[in-house]
Motif scaffolding. Structure first.
Motif, PDB file in Angstrom:
ATOM      1  N   LYS A  43       0.847  -1.199   0.000  1.00 14.26           N
ATOM      2  CA  LYS A  43       0.000   0.000   0.000  1.00 14.26           C
ATOM      3  C   LYS A  43       0.879   1.245   0.000  1.00 14.26           C
ATOM      4  O   LYS A  43       1.869   1.310   0.724  1.00 14.26           O
ATOM      5  CB  LYS A  43      -0.901   0.010   1.246  1.00 14.26           C
ATOM      6  CG  LYS A  43      -1.649   1.336   1.502  1.00 14.26           C
ATOM      7  CD  LYS A  43      -2.662   1.681   0.421  1.00 14.26           C
ATOM      8  CE  LYS A  43      -3.304   3.065   0.669  1.00 14.26           C
ATOM      9  NZ  LYS A  43      -4.168   3.470  -0.472  1.00 14.26           N
ATOM     10  N   MET A  69     -10.048   6.518  -0.791  1.00 10.83           N
ATOM     11  CA  MET A  69      -9.522   5.991   0.470  1.00 10.83           C
ATOM     12  C   MET A  69      -8.849   7.091   1.293  1.00 10.83           C
ATOM     13  O   MET A  69      -8.980   7.118   2.521  1.00 10.83           O
ATOM     14  CB  MET A  69      -8.524   4.870   0.186  1.00 10.83           C
ATOM     15  CG  MET A  69      -9.076   3.733  -0.698  1.00 10.83           C
ATOM     16  SD  MET A  69     -10.493   2.910   0.009  1.00 10.83           S
ATOM     17  CE  MET A  69      -9.698   2.009   1.334  1.00 10.83           C
ATOM     18  N   GLY A  70      -8.102   7.977   0.616  1.00  2.90           N
ATOM     19  CA  GLY A  70      -7.414   9.061   1.321  1.00  2.90           C
ATOM     20  C   GLY A  70      -6.130   8.620   1.991  1.00  2.90           C
ATOM     21  O   GLY A  70      -5.757   9.130   3.055  1.00  2.90           O
ATOM     22  N   LEU A  71      -5.462   7.656   1.352  1.00  4.49           N
ATOM     23  CA  LEU A  71      -4.143   7.201   1.814  1.00  4.49           C
ATOM     24  C   LEU A  71      -4.106   6.657   3.236  1.00  4.49           C
ATOM     25  O   LEU A  71      -3.169   6.953   3.984  1.00  4.49           O
ATOM     26  CB  LEU A  71      -3.108   8.336   1.666  1.00  4.49           C
ATOM     27  CG  LEU A  71      -2.386   8.387   0.337  1.00  4.49           C
ATOM     28  CD1 LEU A  71      -1.551   9.672   0.230  1.00  4.49           C
ATOM     29  CD2 LEU A  71      -1.469   7.177   0.164  1.00  4.49           C
ATOM     30  N   ASN A 126       4.566   7.231  -6.138  1.00  4.83           N
ATOM     31  CA  ASN A 126       3.196   7.419  -6.623  1.00  4.83           C
ATOM     32  C   ASN A 126       2.929   8.917  -6.829  1.00  4.83           C
ATOM     33  O   ASN A 126       2.839   9.672  -5.857  1.00  4.83           O
ATOM     34  CB  ASN A 126       2.233   6.814  -5.589  1.00  4.83           C
ATOM     35  CG  ASN A 126       0.789   6.901  -6.031  1.00  4.83           C
ATOM     36  OD1 ASN A 126       0.469   7.555  -7.020  1.00  4.83           O
ATOM     37  ND2 ASN A 126      -0.088   6.257  -5.290  1.00  4.83           N
ATOM     38  N   CYS A 129      -2.084  10.040  -6.711  1.00  3.41           N
ATOM     39  CA  CYS A 129      -3.212   9.803  -5.791  1.00  3.41           C
ATOM     40  C   CYS A 129      -4.239  10.921  -5.959  1.00  3.41           C
ATOM     41  O   CYS A 129      -3.927  12.081  -5.734  1.00  3.41           O
ATOM     42  CB  CYS A 129      -2.751   9.752  -4.341  1.00  3.41           C
ATOM     43  SG  CYS A 129      -4.175   9.654  -3.219  1.00  3.41           S
ATOM     44  N   PRO A 130      -5.464  10.568  -6.376  1.00  2.47           N
ATOM     45  CA  PRO A 130      -6.468  11.605  -6.630  1.00  2.47           C
ATOM     46  C   PRO A 130      -7.350  11.919  -5.434  1.00  2.47           C
ATOM     47  O   PRO A 130      -8.287  12.699  -5.557  1.00  2.47           O
ATOM     48  CB  PRO A 130      -7.315  10.973  -7.746  1.00  2.47           C
ATOM     49  CG  PRO A 130      -7.272   9.506  -7.461  1.00  2.47           C
ATOM     50  CD  PRO A 130      -5.956   9.220  -6.774  1.00  2.47           C
ATOM     51  N   ASN A 131      -7.077  11.346  -4.271  1.00  2.00           N
ATOM     52  CA  ASN A 131      -8.096  11.306  -3.214  1.00  2.00           C
ATOM     53  C   ASN A 131      -7.802  12.078  -1.946  1.00  2.00           C
ATOM     54  O   ASN A 131      -8.535  11.945  -0.970  1.00  2.00           O
ATOM     55  CB  ASN A 131      -8.383   9.851  -2.833  1.00  2.00           C
ATOM     56  CG  ASN A 131      -8.944   9.057  -3.996  1.00  2.00           C
ATOM     57  OD1 ASN A 131      -9.489   9.639  -4.929  1.00  2.00           O
ATOM     58  ND2 ASN A 131      -8.783   7.753  -3.959  1.00  2.00           N
ATOM     59  N   ASN A 192      -3.149   4.645 -12.765  1.00  2.00           N
ATOM     60  CA  ASN A 192      -3.880   4.757 -11.515  1.00  2.00           C
ATOM     61  C   ASN A 192      -5.366   4.886 -11.874  1.00  2.00           C
ATOM     62  O   ASN A 192      -5.733   4.852 -13.055  1.00  2.00           O
ATOM     63  CB  ASN A 192      -3.373   5.978 -10.740  1.00  2.00           C
ATOM     64  CG  ASN A 192      -3.561   5.825  -9.230  1.00  2.00           C
ATOM     65  OD1 ASN A 192      -4.625   5.380  -8.768  1.00  2.00           O
ATOM     66  ND2 ASN A 192      -2.546   6.186  -8.472  1.00  2.00           N
TER      67      ASN A 192
HETATM   68  C1  DHB Z   1      -5.154   6.370  -2.716  1.00  2.00           C
HETATM   69  C2  DHB Z   1      -5.706   6.245  -3.955  1.00  2.00           C
HETATM   70  C3  DHB Z   1      -4.880   6.190  -5.039  1.00  2.00           C
HETATM   71  O1  DHB Z   1      -5.370   6.054  -6.300  1.00  2.00           O
HETATM   72  C4  DHB Z   1      -3.513   6.263  -4.866  1.00  2.00           C
HETATM   73  O2  DHB Z   1      -2.712   6.202  -5.927  1.00  2.00           O
HETATM   74  C5  DHB Z   1      -2.970   6.382  -3.602  1.00  2.00           C
HETATM   75  C6  DHB Z   1      -3.804   6.439  -2.527  1.00  2.00           C
HETATM   76  C7  DHB Z   1      -6.042   6.450  -1.560  1.00  2.00           C
HETATM   77  O3  DHB Z   1      -7.103   7.039  -1.664  1.00  2.00           O
HETATM   78  O4  DHB Z   1      -5.653   5.915  -0.492  1.00  2.00           O
END
Ligand code: DHB
Length: 310
Positions: A43, A69-71, A126, A129-131, A192
């Motif tokens: 992850k 998800m927001g990492l 990465n 991440c769009p979130n 992604n």
């Molecule tokens: C999350 C989503 C992603 O597409 C990514 O590349 C990294 C993190 C996430 O929301 O956790």
């Protein structure tokens, strides 16, 4: 024979999880290692533990998935300790470690930590991440991407790949490939999720996930043609020294075959892994073998990057 060569490393087959699916905990990572997957990626980590966005934040849909998800993650030391412990064990393939800082400085701090460790696998930065609310994707800002890579390669000396978002215009592929070709990248991973889709349930007149008013990254069948386009467009433009991991929309062995035909060296599975669990890799490797046998192909190199035009 499904064996996949990737930058002088060999894997039993080209399949692995897409980061974010079934790779948050050591239990899940061990389940991937015990599955038929060729290898795994952890992850995406930030320096420290993050709780992530409020739930529900992932939803499986008829044609794919949506997530914000927001990492959420256990923090870099957790994943780094895991890969360091596993890489000393027999029969463990070369592993992939994903990092996704909230800022460029956090990315650089994490890369420095990995560089100073004994990790001998691939590190994936990465940029897509769009979130995270208020944080645009680095890889849609070409100047920021170039700055990030300039700084990263000044301090990082191990094999490095980047995870990219989907692009949709051929001019973007030209610009991004030209930037990437300046660096000794081991690979790119494309794509992604298709960022900030909006799923609407007409019965309830609601969105599907809680964060960001329902906007989230799309995966699964929705994104397969976009993923194949990105794999192929980059294979046509990148230096031969840069390998490609194809990610997006894999449901069957035929989809894996299509990614490799488009130029992918390895292929990741996200939405379908979330639906089926790690047993998906036994099915996909069998289906890929069947497709190859039908076509009388014996190795991935017999069809990799051999897509025909009309
Ligand atoms: C999350 C989503 C992603 O597409 C990514 O590349 C990294 C993190 C996430 O929301 O956790």
């Amino acid at each position: 024979n499904l064996s996949a060569t990737f930058q002088n490393h060999t894997f039993a087959n080209p399949l692995m999880n897409a980061s974010g699916v079934h790779c948050y905990t050591t239990t899940q990572l061990d389940e991937l290692l015990a599955s038929s997957a060729g290898t795994l990626v952890t992850k995406s980590a930030t320096m420290a533990y993050r709780q992530g966005n409020p739930k529900p934040r992932y939803r499986s849909l008829a044609l794919g998935s949506i997530n914000s998800m927001g990492l959420p993650n256990e923090g870099l030391p957790y994943y780094l300790d895991y890969v360091l412990a596993k890489q000393t064990q027999a029969d463990v393939p070369t592993l992939f470690l994903s990092v996704a800082g909230i800022s460029m400085q956090e990315d650089l701090d994490m890369l420095a930590q990995v560089d100073q460790s004994d990790f001998n696998g691939f590190t994936e930065l990465n940029l897509s991440c769009p979130n995270v609310p208020g944080k645009p994707q680095v890889a849609y800002d070409f100047e920021a991407t170039e700055k990030m890579l300039d700084s990263a390669f000044k301090l990082f000396h191990k094999p490095l790949g980047v995870k990219l978002p989907p692009y949709f215009d051929l001019a973007q592929f030209d610009i991004v490939a030209k930037i990437l070709n300046q660096y000794p990248l081991a690979y790119i991973n494309t794509i992604n999720s298709v960022g900030n889709g909006l799923y609407i349930d007409v019965d309830s007149e609601t969105v599907a996930i809680k964060p960001k008013g329902g906007f989230g990254g799309l995966g699964g069948a929705y994104v397969l043609p976009t993923a194949l386009a990105n794999v192929h467009a980059f294979r046509q433009r990148l230096n031969d020294s840069i390998a490609i991991i194809g990610t997006g929309g894999v449901q069957t062995g035929a989809d894996v075959f299509a990614h490799i035909l488009a130029g992918a060296d390895l292929v990741q599975v996200g939405t379908q892994l979330a639906k089926d669990g790690p047993d998906v890799f036994a099915r996909l490797t069998q289906e890929l073998s069947d497709v190859m046998a039908q076509k009388d192909y014996h190795n991935l190199s017999d069809f990799k990057n051999n897509l025909k035009e009309l």
